[in-house]
Design a protein around this motif. Structure first.
Motif, PDB file in Angstrom:
ATOM      1  N   GLN A  93       0.809  -1.245   0.000  1.00 22.19           N
ATOM      2  CA  GLN A  93       0.000   0.000   0.000  1.00 22.19           C
ATOM      3  C   GLN A  93       0.838   1.290   0.000  1.00 22.19           C
ATOM      4  N   GLY A  94       2.164   1.149  -0.042  1.00 25.33           N
ATOM      5  CA  GLY A  94       2.999   2.347  -0.175  1.00 25.33           C
ATOM      6  C   GLY A  94       2.990   3.245   1.040  1.00 25.33           C
ATOM      7  N   ARG A  95       3.287   4.511   0.815  1.00 24.76           N
ATOM      8  CA  ARG A  95       3.396   5.460   1.925  1.00 24.76           C
ATOM      9  C   ARG A  95       2.847   6.833   1.538  1.00 24.76           C
ATOM     10  N   VAL A  96       2.453   7.599   2.577  1.00 27.50           N
ATOM     11  CA  VAL A  96       2.085   9.004   2.389  1.00 27.50           C
ATOM     12  C   VAL A  96       2.884   9.840   3.390  1.00 27.50           C
ATOM     13  N   TYR A  97       3.437  10.943   2.930  1.00 23.96           N
ATOM     14  CA  TYR A  97       4.184  11.855   3.797  1.00 23.96           C
ATOM     15  C   TYR A  97       3.511  13.219   3.827  1.00 23.96           C
ATOM     16  N   MET A 117       5.721  25.879   1.614  1.00 24.06           N
ATOM     17  CA  MET A 117       4.941  24.938   0.829  1.00 24.06           C
ATOM     18  C   MET A 117       4.579  23.746   1.707  1.00 24.06           C
ATOM     19  N   ARG A 118       3.274  23.512   1.832  1.00 24.79           N
ATOM     20  CA  ARG A 118       2.788  22.305   2.521  1.00 24.79           C
ATOM     21  C   ARG A 118       2.548  21.253   1.455  1.00 24.79           C
ATOM     22  N   GLU A 119       2.885  20.019   1.733  1.00 30.21           N
ATOM     23  CA  GLU A 119       2.679  18.964   0.741  1.00 30.21           C
ATOM     24  C   GLU A 119       2.233  17.661   1.382  1.00 30.21           C
ATOM     25  N   TYR A 120       1.396  16.912   0.651  1.00 28.72           N
ATOM     26  CA  TYR A 120       1.257  15.481   0.902  1.00 28.72           C
ATOM     27  C   TYR A 120       1.891  14.785  -0.291  1.00 28.72           C
ATOM     28  N   VAL A 121       2.718  13.777  -0.005  1.00 30.44           N
ATOM     29  CA  VAL A 121       3.416  13.050  -1.060  1.00 30.44           C
ATOM     30  C   VAL A 121       3.036  11.581  -0.979  1.00 30.44           C
ATOM     31  N   ARG A 122       2.631  11.034  -2.101  1.00 33.71           N
ATOM     32  CA  ARG A 122       2.217   9.624  -2.154  1.00 33.71           C
ATOM     33  C   ARG A 122       3.239   8.833  -2.934  1.00 33.71           C
ATOM     34  N   MET A 123       3.629   7.676  -2.405  1.00 29.14           N
ATOM     35  CA  MET A 123       4.552   6.783  -3.112  1.00 29.14           C
ATOM     36  C   MET A 123       3.927   5.403  -3.178  1.00 29.14           C
ATOM     37  N   VAL A 163      -0.982   6.079  -6.789  1.00 27.43           N
ATOM     38  CA  VAL A 163      -0.627   7.501  -6.781  1.00 27.43           C
ATOM     39  C   VAL A 163      -1.595   8.320  -7.649  1.00 27.43           C
ATOM     40  N   MET A 164      -2.126   7.704  -8.719  1.00 29.18           N
ATOM     41  CA  MET A 164      -3.097   8.443  -9.533  1.00 29.18           C
ATOM     42  C   MET A 164      -4.400   8.647  -8.758  1.00 29.18           C
ATOM     43  N   ALA A 165      -4.803   7.640  -7.990  1.00 21.83           N
ATOM     44  CA  ALA A 165      -6.022   7.769  -7.180  1.00 21.83           C
ATOM     45  C   ALA A 165      -5.827   8.858  -6.122  1.00 21.83           C
ATOM     46  N   PHE A 166      -4.627   8.893  -5.528  1.00 19.06           N
ATOM     47  CA  PHE A 166      -4.292   9.929  -4.542  1.00 19.06           C
ATOM     48  C   PHE A 166      -4.411  11.309  -5.176  1.00 19.06           C
ATOM     49  N   THR A 204       5.373   8.237  -7.970  1.00 19.35           N
ATOM     50  CA  THR A 204       5.093   9.205  -6.909  1.00 19.35           C
ATOM     51  C   THR A 204       4.190  10.326  -7.444  1.00 19.35           C
ATOM     52  N   ALA A 205       3.467  10.925  -6.517  1.00 25.20           N
ATOM     53  CA  ALA A 205       2.632  12.088  -6.819  1.00 25.20           C
ATOM     54  C   ALA A 205       2.597  12.956  -5.580  1.00 25.20           C
ATOM     55  N   CYS A 206       2.312  14.223  -5.762  1.00 23.70           N
ATOM     56  CA  CYS A 206       2.168  15.083  -4.584  1.00 23.70           C
ATOM     57  C   CYS A 206       1.119  16.156  -4.834  1.00 23.70           C
ATOM     58  N   VAL A 207       0.549  16.638  -3.731  1.00 27.38           N
ATOM     59  CA  VAL A 207      -0.276  17.842  -3.782  1.00 27.38           C
ATOM     60  C   VAL A 207       0.480  18.886  -2.975  1.00 27.38           C
ATOM     61  N   GLY A 208       0.664  20.061  -3.573  1.00 32.29           N
ATOM     62  CA  GLY A 208       1.389  21.130  -2.892  1.00 32.29           C
ATOM     63  C   GLY A 208       0.486  22.330  -2.668  1.00 32.29           C
ATOM     64  N   PHE A 209       0.583  22.921  -1.486  1.00 33.59           N
ATOM     65  CA  PHE A 209      -0.191  24.120  -1.132  1.00 33.59           C
ATOM     66  C   PHE A 209       0.776  25.285  -0.963  1.00 33.59           C
ATOM     67  N   GLY A 210       0.586  26.324  -1.734  1.00 32.05           N
ATOM     68  CA  GLY A 210       1.379  27.538  -1.558  1.00 32.05           C
ATOM     69  C   GLY A 210       0.749  28.338  -0.429  1.00 32.05           C
ATOM     70  N   LEU A 211       1.290  28.224   0.789  1.00 31.29           N
ATOM     71  CA  LEU A 211       0.600  28.780   1.958  1.00 31.29           C
ATOM     72  C   LEU A 211       0.498  30.306   1.904  1.00 31.29           C
ATOM     73  N   GLU A 212       1.584  30.978   1.513  1.00 30.09           N
ATOM     74  CA  GLU A 212       1.511  32.440   1.398  1.00 30.09           C
ATOM     75  C   GLU A 212       0.495  32.828   0.313  1.00 30.09           C
ATOM     76  N   ARG A 213       0.459  32.090  -0.787  1.00 30.45           N
ATOM     77  CA  ARG A 213      -0.472  32.422  -1.866  1.00 30.45           C
ATOM     78  C   ARG A 213      -1.925  32.319  -1.423  1.00 30.45           C
ATOM     79  N   VAL A 214      -2.236  31.271  -0.654  1.00 25.69           N
ATOM     80  CA  VAL A 214      -3.617  31.141  -0.178  1.00 25.69           C
ATOM     81  C   VAL A 214      -3.937  32.271   0.804  1.00 25.69           C
ATOM     82  N   ALA A 215      -3.001  32.576   1.692  1.00 23.75           N
ATOM     83  CA  ALA A 215      -3.236  33.675   2.641  1.00 23.75           C
ATOM     84  C   ALA A 215      -3.481  34.982   1.877  1.00 23.75           C
TER      85      ALA A 215
END
Lengths: 303, 303
Positions: free
Chosen positions: A138-142, A165-171, A177-180, A268-279
């Motif tokens: 089932q791999g890992r998420v960080y 940058m906040r991220e969740y990374v799927r391996m 990873v595509m489902a993630f 691998t895949a990741c979702v990244g959040f630009g925290l300053e940009r959202v603020a």
């Protein structure tokens, strides 16, 4: 709201929400700005709670040798920041101070260290995970969050040189990873809508460097490797990428020898959040006085 | 507890509380480490609540011109980190990649940017405050926290190259800033004792560079300009400075033209908390399993 008669950056500085440092893209954050950013960061954690992710927080710098191996310099040599230091003796020091005093370039004597500023929160992660051996079934998420650097000075506050940058990374396997990634494209829109911001998703267009970069750029677009969640911040015509959803295929898996439980090269895949940009998007849309933001938005962020 | 038979760093890495990056003094922080650090940071805020401080959070880098003017290079040229970047064209890029591929030194072409890594949280602050004009009556207090860089690679986890420093900075008359420093020397001891750590205060001994540095070092000691709160972390013989209490006299006031309401040159003082160092001290003294820390300590940190 007039976005052109008076820039967002000017208004944020006038209200002391951001603090000028004399360098475009490098700002101090007031307590008010920081509070909004941290509340949004906590909201991400609530949306990501089911991921049971391993939390790691890397410092703003990473191992240069690993950075070199990552391939970043092929695509974005101009955005990278290397850290240099003084390695001289008393005489060199006297000469440095003399040059500085005379208005000369004292930095000529600085030598590259083994540290490079991290260009994204996940770059230091892959070699660390590969060292642990095969991924479990089932791999890992960080779950990552770090200060990143990109050398692109700009008057657009949404294009900072130093930002978090906040991220969740799927391996895992390609399917995993595509489902993630798909799940985070859905969640990301829900998350941003929950704080009262308009949402649009589009294929990304990264600023790959030079002639060779055009091919990489076409490849990224044609293969749908990266999507961005766009929110108007300083311009409605050119909205800002506040979240990104990246599919790296087997790039990092191959580079670092990252394998699944079955011994296949991990994707691998990741979702990244630009925290300053959202603020910044929140201040741009809801105004500079957080006390008068819509009640629904305040409830989501401050509870 | 045996501190020598097996180093604290080895144990922290084995338990995945810190994460190796291949560079001494550069580590990833696990969720567990980060939680301890943030809880302690929040405890500082509770102790400092009455200060009514203005909160500013600077990024890990600062304006190089301001850094140069600060005088840091006179004392600690070897600890500073300048940020360099690529400013070439397509041909230079091809050459960079070729050099990298051949194992050569591609960093020779990197040029110094206008950004330097912050050596302490308060360095970017003084010019920002001076720009606002005279201090108000009773002066000002600022609350800072940022990632700092010091080029001193070491196997001692308490000597990181990149670490967070929380600070309160006082600007005002000599009497005001001296009273501030004394009050934080008292609070600092109370604060550290409240989390079950042993406390000692001593005059500091900063690692000023070279021959000229010896004079600066003697001056600092003779004039009691800096005290440190010491806690044994990796050694009982050489305890680690976890907090420092600094009186800058009129150095920053003169350098930046910072004046009191009466038009006198302002004096400044600060208290600095080495957040990673305190977190490490907590793990060293109470063990790696935060769940079995003394109930009193848990209550202070987690409520």
């Amino acid at each position: 709201m007039c976005m052109t008669c008076n820039t967002l950056l000017d208004r944020l500085i006038a209200e002391e929400i951001l603090v000028e440092t004399g360098i475009d893209g490098l700002y101090g954050r007031s307590g008010k700005f920081e509070d909004v950013l941290l509340r949004f960061d906590a909201l991400i954690s609530r949306f990501g709670d089911d991921q049971k992710a391993d939390v790691i927080r890397f410092p703003p710098g990473m191992n240069r040798a690993l950075f070199e191996k990552s391939g970043y310099l092929k695509s974005f040599p101009d955005l990278a920041g290397t850290v240099h230091s003084f390695a001289g003796n008393d005489k060199d020091h006297a000469s440095l101070l003399e040059t500085l005093e005379g208005g000369g370039d004292w930095t000529a004597g600085q030598k590259a260290t083994d540290i490079v500023l991290a260009p994204a929160a996940c770059y230091p992660l892959y070699p660390v995970v590969a060292r642990k051996g095969k991924l479990p079934a089932q791999g890992r998420v960080y779950d990552l969050n770090s200060y990143c650097f990109r050398r692109e000075p700009s008057k657009d506050p949404a294009r900072m040189q130093m930002f978090r940058m906040r991220e969740y990374v799927r391996m895992g396997t390609p399917d995993e990873v595509m489902a993630f990634r798909q799940s985070w494209m859905d969640r990301g829109q829900e998350l941003i809508a929950s704080v009262g911001l308009p949402v649009a998703i589009d294929v990304a267009n990264d600023p790959f460097f030079g002639r060779a970069g055009r091919m990489l750029s076409n490849n990224q677009r044609d293969q749908n490797l990266k999507f961005e969640l766009l929110v108007p911040v300083t311009s409605t015509e050119k909205p800002t990428a506040c979240l990104s959803f990246n599919y790296h295929q087997d790039h990092f898996g191959k580079t670092w020898g990252l394998t699944t439980a079955d011994g296949e090269v991990a994707h691998t895949a990741c979702v990244g959040f630009g925290l300053e940009r959202v603020a910044l998007a929140l201040f741009a849309h809801h105004g500079l006085d957080t006390g008068s933001w819509p009640a629904g938005v305040r409830k989501v962020l401050w509870g």
